[in-house]
Design a protein around this motif. Structure first.
Motif, mmCIF file in Angstrom:
data_model
loop_
_atom_site.group_PDB
_atom_site.id
_atom_site.type_symbol
_atom_site.label_atom_id
_atom_site.label_comp_id
_atom_site.label_asym_id
_atom_site.label_seq_id
_atom_site.Cartn_x
_atom_site.Cartn_y
_atom_site.Cartn_z
ATOM 1 N N ASP A 154 70.446 49.981 32.702
ATOM 2 C CA ASP A 154 69.402 49.672 33.253
ATOM 3 C C ASP A 154 69.662 48.551 34.722
ATOM 4 N N LEU A 155 71.354 48.057 34.395
ATOM 5 C CA LEU A 155 72.131 47.307 35.458
ATOM 6 C C LEU A 155 72.748 48.595 36.106
ATOM 7 N N ALA A 156 73.426 49.747 35.474
ATOM 8 C CA ALA A 156 73.709 50.796 36.253
ATOM 9 C C ALA A 156 72.808 51.541 36.935
ATOM 10 N N ALA A 157 71.632 51.474 37.020
ATOM 11 C CA ALA A 157 70.538 51.879 37.802
ATOM 12 C C ALA A 157 70.704 51.535 39.217
ATOM 13 N N LYS A 158 70.797 49.490 38.763
ATOM 14 C CA LYS A 158 70.641 48.415 39.905
ATOM 15 C C LYS A 158 71.423 48.970 40.685
ATOM 16 N N GLU A 159 72.710 48.949 39.730
ATOM 17 C CA GLU A 159 74.295 49.311 41.042
ATOM 18 C C GLU A 159 74.628 50.184 41.521
ATOM 19 N N SER A 160 73.612 51.682 40.913
ATOM 20 C CA SER A 160 73.704 52.543 42.125
ATOM 21 C C SER A 160 72.457 52.231 42.695
ATOM 22 N N ALA A 161 71.496 51.820 42.400
ATOM 23 C CA ALA A 161 70.464 51.986 43.665
ATOM 24 C C ALA A 161 71.073 51.171 45.068
ATOM 25 N N GLU A 162 72.159 49.808 44.626
ATOM 26 C CA GLU A 162 72.622 49.103 45.602
ATOM 27 C C GLU A 162 73.604 49.993 46.532
ATOM 28 N N ILE A 163 74.473 50.944 45.561
ATOM 29 C CA ILE A 163 75.445 52.450 46.320
ATOM 30 C C ILE A 163 74.993 52.724 47.584
ATOM 31 N N THR A 164 73.873 53.003 47.162
ATOM 32 C CA THR A 164 72.992 53.993 48.150
ATOM 33 C C THR A 164 72.589 52.807 49.350
ATOM 34 N N VAL A 165 72.250 51.825 49.493
ATOM 35 C CA VAL A 165 72.301 51.329 50.278
ATOM 36 C C VAL A 165 73.548 51.154 51.308
#
Length: 148
Positions: free
Chosen positions: A73-84
């Motif tokens: 869950d936290l890895a997915a959040k970080e991944s979404a931030e990387i996209t931004v």
């Protein structure tokens, strides 16, 4: 200039009720403002890109840690931030260009073994400045090319 662009994007994310994007943009703006205060002047484009690149690197490191700890869950959040964040960086450098820079840097520095990785990395990163490159991936290519 860069901060103004991020501020506009924050307002847009607020209007669109996009909390994930909004969070990442606020974090980016805070980092940019903090760096400008540290430097004592407004950041130029290169300095702003360095801030964004550092934030992306931090997120990638966090993803590794979260994945190892079983926190998808936290890895997915970080991944979404990387996209931004990556939307504020130039496109990734072409792997062929990176390979050529590695080959040229090895020839230029006269590197012969894994002991010379530091000198080669410095020359490669100078050649690739202004482009979006992952230092870790470049390091792996240099080590492979030097037989390390």
């Amino acid at each position: 200039m860069f901060v103004d662009e991020v501020s506009t994007a924050i307002a847009d994310a607020m209007r669109k009720h996009d909390p994930a994007r909004l969070s990442a943009l606020r974090m980016l703006k805070a980092a940019l403002v903090n760096r400008a205060i540290e430097k004592g002047h407004d950041l130029d484009e290169a300095e702003s890109r360095q801030v964004v690149t550092a934030l992306v690197k931090q997120r990638r490191d966090s993803i590794e840690q979260f994945t190892a700890g079983g926190r998808q869950d936290l890895a997915a959040k970080e991944s979404a931030e990387i996209t931004v964040l990556e939307s504020y960086l130039p496109p990734a450098a072409d792997p062929v260009v990176v390979d050529r820079a590695v080959t040229d840097a090895i020839a230029e520095t006269g590197a012969a073994s894994a002991k010379d990785v530091g000198r080669v990395m410095k020359a490669v990163m100078i050649r690739l400045s202004g482009q979006n490159v992952d230092g870790k991936a470049v390091n792996e290519r240099v080590r492979k090319a030097l037989g390390g």
